[in-house]
Design a protein around this motif. Structure first.
Motif, PDB file in Angstrom:
ATOM      1  N   ALA A 260     -23.636  -7.520 -13.941  1.00  0.00           N
ATOM      2  CA  ALA A 260     -23.962  -8.133 -12.648  1.00  0.00           C
ATOM      3  C   ALA A 260     -23.651  -9.630 -12.644  1.00  0.00           C
ATOM      4  CB  ALA A 260     -25.437  -7.899 -12.321  1.00  0.00           C
ATOM      5  N   LEU A 261     -23.659 -10.239 -13.836  1.00  0.00           N
ATOM      6  CA  LEU A 261     -23.329 -11.654 -13.979  1.00  0.00           C
ATOM      7  C   LEU A 261     -21.837 -11.865 -14.253  1.00  0.00           C
ATOM      8  CD1 LEU A 261     -26.371 -12.714 -16.191  1.00  0.00           C
ATOM      9  CD2 LEU A 261     -25.980 -13.384 -13.813  1.00  0.00           C
ATOM     10  N   ARG A 262     -21.060 -10.787 -14.100  1.00  0.00           N
ATOM     11  CA  ARG A 262     -19.607 -10.813 -14.322  1.00  0.00           C
ATOM     12  C   ARG A 262     -19.235 -11.123 -15.771  1.00  0.00           C
ATOM     13  NH1 ARG A 262     -17.662 -15.061 -10.241  1.00  0.00           N
ATOM     14  NH2 ARG A 262     -19.821 -15.779 -10.364  1.00  0.00           N
ATOM     15  N   LEU A 263     -20.069 -10.651 -16.690  1.00  0.00           N
ATOM     16  CA  LEU A 263     -19.815 -10.843 -18.113  1.00  0.00           C
ATOM     17  C   LEU A 263     -19.572  -9.496 -18.785  1.00  0.00           C
ATOM     18  CD1 LEU A 263     -22.559 -13.492 -18.982  1.00  0.00           C
ATOM     19  CD2 LEU A 263     -20.100 -13.886 -18.705  1.00  0.00           C
ATOM     20  N   ASP A 264     -18.757  -9.532 -19.835  1.00  0.00           N
ATOM     21  CA  ASP A 264     -18.512  -8.335 -20.624  1.00  0.00           C
ATOM     22  C   ASP A 264     -19.550  -8.244 -21.732  1.00  0.00           C
ATOM     23  OD1 ASP A 264     -16.193  -7.604 -19.191  1.00  0.00           O
ATOM     24  OD2 ASP A 264     -15.003  -9.045 -20.343  1.00  0.00           O
ATOM     25  N   VAL A 265     -19.448  -7.159 -22.509  1.00  0.00           N
ATOM     26  CA  VAL A 265     -20.218  -7.019 -23.747  1.00  0.00           C
ATOM     27  C   VAL A 265     -19.226  -6.614 -24.831  1.00  0.00           C
ATOM     28  CG1 VAL A 265     -22.371  -6.389 -22.588  1.00  0.00           C
ATOM     29  CG2 VAL A 265     -20.787  -4.592 -23.289  1.00  0.00           C
ATOM     30  N   PRO A 266     -19.580  -6.758 -26.115  1.00  0.00           N
ATOM     31  CA  PRO A 266     -18.665  -6.293 -27.163  1.00  0.00           C
ATOM     32  C   PRO A 266     -18.262  -4.835 -26.922  1.00  0.00           C
ATOM     33  CG  PRO A 266     -20.456  -7.545 -28.124  1.00  0.00           C
ATOM     34  CD  PRO A 266     -20.800  -7.366 -26.670  1.00  0.00           C
ATOM     35  N   GLN A 267     -17.012  -4.493 -27.253  1.00  0.00           N
ATOM     36  CA  GLN A 267     -16.495  -3.155 -26.980  1.00  0.00           C
ATOM     37  C   GLN A 267     -17.361  -2.061 -27.588  1.00  0.00           C
ATOM     38  OE1 GLN A 267     -13.679  -2.090 -25.091  1.00  0.00           O
ATOM     39  NE2 GLN A 267     -13.969  -4.161 -24.304  1.00  0.00           N
ATOM     40  N   VAL A 268     -17.817  -2.269 -28.815  1.00  0.00           N
ATOM     41  CA  VAL A 268     -18.632  -1.239 -29.471  1.00  0.00           C
ATOM     42  C   VAL A 268     -19.982  -1.092 -28.767  1.00  0.00           C
ATOM     43  CG1 VAL A 268     -19.644  -2.810 -31.193  1.00  0.00           C
ATOM     44  CG2 VAL A 268     -19.432  -0.366 -31.709  1.00  0.00           C
ATOM     45  N   THR A 269     -20.518  -2.198 -28.251  1.00  0.00           N
ATOM     46  CA  THR A 269     -21.784  -2.148 -27.506  1.00  0.00           C
ATOM     47  C   THR A 269     -21.612  -1.354 -26.216  1.00  0.00           C
ATOM     48  OG1 THR A 269     -22.299  -4.350 -28.383  1.00  0.00           O
ATOM     49  CG2 THR A 269     -23.649  -3.556 -26.549  1.00  0.00           C
ATOM     50  N   LEU A 270     -20.487  -1.591 -25.537  1.00  0.00           N
ATOM     51  CA  LEU A 270     -20.211  -0.868 -24.296  1.00  0.00           C
ATOM     52  C   LEU A 270     -20.036   0.622 -24.561  1.00  0.00           C
ATOM     53  CD1 LEU A 270     -19.674  -0.982 -21.269  1.00  0.00           C
ATOM     54  CD2 LEU A 270     -17.258  -1.440 -21.794  1.00  0.00           C
ATOM     55  N   LEU A 271     -19.324   0.964 -25.635  1.00  0.00           N
ATOM     56  CA  LEU A 271     -19.133   2.376 -25.983  1.00  0.00           C
ATOM     57  C   LEU A 271     -20.473   3.048 -26.253  1.00  0.00           C
ATOM     58  CD1 LEU A 271     -17.440   4.836 -26.713  1.00  0.00           C
ATOM     59  CD2 LEU A 271     -17.118   3.857 -29.008  1.00  0.00           C
ATOM     60  N   ALA A 272     -21.337   2.386 -27.024  1.00  0.00           N
ATOM     61  CA  ALA A 272     -22.657   2.951 -27.320  1.00  0.00           C
ATOM     62  C   ALA A 272     -23.477   3.119 -26.044  1.00  0.00           C
ATOM     63  CB  ALA A 272     -23.388   2.052 -28.316  1.00  0.00           C
ATOM     64  N   HIS A 273     -23.375   2.153 -25.142  1.00  0.00           N
ATOM     65  CA  HIS A 273     -24.109   2.222 -23.871  1.00  0.00           C
ATOM     66  C   HIS A 273     -23.646   3.425 -23.046  1.00  0.00           C
ATOM     67  CE1 HIS A 273     -26.105   0.780 -20.237  1.00  0.00           C
ATOM     68  NE2 HIS A 273     -24.957   0.884 -19.583  1.00  0.00           N
ATOM     69  N   GLU A 274     -22.331   3.638 -22.992  1.00  0.00           N
ATOM     70  CA  GLU A 274     -21.805   4.755 -22.211  1.00  0.00           C
ATOM     71  C   GLU A 274     -22.159   6.092 -22.847  1.00  0.00           C
ATOM     72  OE1 GLU A 274     -17.678   3.821 -21.827  1.00  0.00           O
ATOM     73  OE2 GLU A 274     -18.020   2.357 -20.205  1.00  0.00           O
ATOM     74  N   LEU A 275     -22.154   6.167 -24.175  1.00  0.00           N
ATOM     75  CA  LEU A 275     -22.560   7.404 -24.860  1.00  0.00           C
ATOM     76  C   LEU A 275     -24.035   7.702 -24.599  1.00  0.00           C
ATOM     77  CD1 LEU A 275     -20.734   6.963 -28.293  1.00  0.00           C
ATOM     78  CD2 LEU A 275     -20.179   8.629 -26.499  1.00  0.00           C
TER      79      LEU A 275
END
Length: 302
Positions: A260-275
């Protein structure tokens, strides 16, 4: 380093009696002017920011373009002065002109483009330029040059021309030049923005070593999420305000808020979040591949 600072434990940082950097209700307004120099508008870049950084701490500041993070950094090195509020560096008020030289010795600044900071024709001469301006005796200058280049892994390049170095190597030379002045704190303003992935890794590795081994206080401004996972604390800015603050794991557990703040997260963090959203029982705030593979082991056949 001769005046080596021992890195504080987390307990010491929490209970430090004096922050090395402290801002109190810091406000900074950019004044837009017309061609004749008359004010025609004001943009508030930093909006009532309270910040404390303790000796030996590694603090990362995140924020999208225009969030105020670089403007905040320039206050700590007395490049900019508060419109309102105060900035103290090692107890010295940056608004007092008599303190500027001392503040810039204690809080060194590394910018995006290393070419803007490198002025010597030979690496070791460039690193020695700052201490020479400080009036340090010649023998000690060369001692500082040697230890600073070793600290950032560039000692073997001491006789090279900076023009023949890669971007990552040039940035490490810039950091060594600041380090040779024996600052208590180094502020790095988007130091890897102009570098390729290998150059970014080189610089981040050097910065982490300065913090871990030499105990130098680090304030890292960046928009590369992977660079902050080893920080002690992460501060997130938006529209000139501090909107989130915590450990890397605490911050990166809030994936939707960061988006929402237009920021990314580390790729591995994003993958874990989606899983996790797809039903897997995973902890929040996974930061490394090792953490993710460890958490997934229970789903793997024996």
């Amino acid at each position: 380093m001769k005046a080596k600072v021992i890195k504080k434990t987390k307990w010491h940082r929490k209970h430090s009696y004096m922050a090395i950097i402290k801002t109190d209700e810091l406000v900074f307004d950019y004044i837009r002017r017309d061609e004749e120099g008359n004010p025609e508008g004001i943009t508030r870049a930093v909006d009532h920011v309270d910040l404390e950084v303790n000796p030996g701490e590694f603090v990362a500041i995140l924020g999208h373009n225009g969030s105020g993070k670089s403007t905040l950094a320039k206050h700590i090195n007395a490049i900019l002065y508060p419109t309102e509020g105060t900035v103290l560096v090692d107890g010295k008020d940056t608004a007092d002109e008599n303190n500027i030289w001392e503040i810039r010795q204690k809080a060194g600044m590394v910018f995006q483009n290393p070419d803007n900071q490198i002025i010597g024709q030979v690496v070791e001469e460039d690193v020695g330029f700052g201490p020479e301006n400080m009036g340090i005796p010649t023998k000690e200058i060369w001692e500082r040059v040697e230890e600073s280049l070793k600290a950032v892994g560039m000692y073997e390049f001491r006789k090279h021309s900076p023009n023949k170095l890669s971007g990552g190597q040039k940035q490490r030379v810039s950091i060594a030049g600041v380090l040779a002045m024996h600052p208590k704190c180094i502020i790095l303003d988007e130091p890897t923005a102009m570098l390729d992935p290998n150059g970014r890794k080189e610089v981040v590795r050097a910065v982490r070593a300065l913090n871990d081994v030499e105990g130098v206080t680090i304030l890292l401004i960046t928009h590369y999420m992977e660079e902050v996972i080893h920080a002690d604390r992460v501060i997130v800015m938006d529209h000139g305000r501090v909107v989130m603050q915590g450990t890397p794991r605490e911050i990166f557990s809030k994936v939707d808020e960061l988006k929402a703040l237009r920021l990314d997260v580390p790729q591995v963090t994003l993958l874990a979040h989606e899983l996790k959203q797809r039903g897997l029982d995973l902890p929040d705030g996974i930061l490394t591949i090792e953490e993710l593979t460890g958490a997934l082991r229970k789903y793997m056949p024996i």
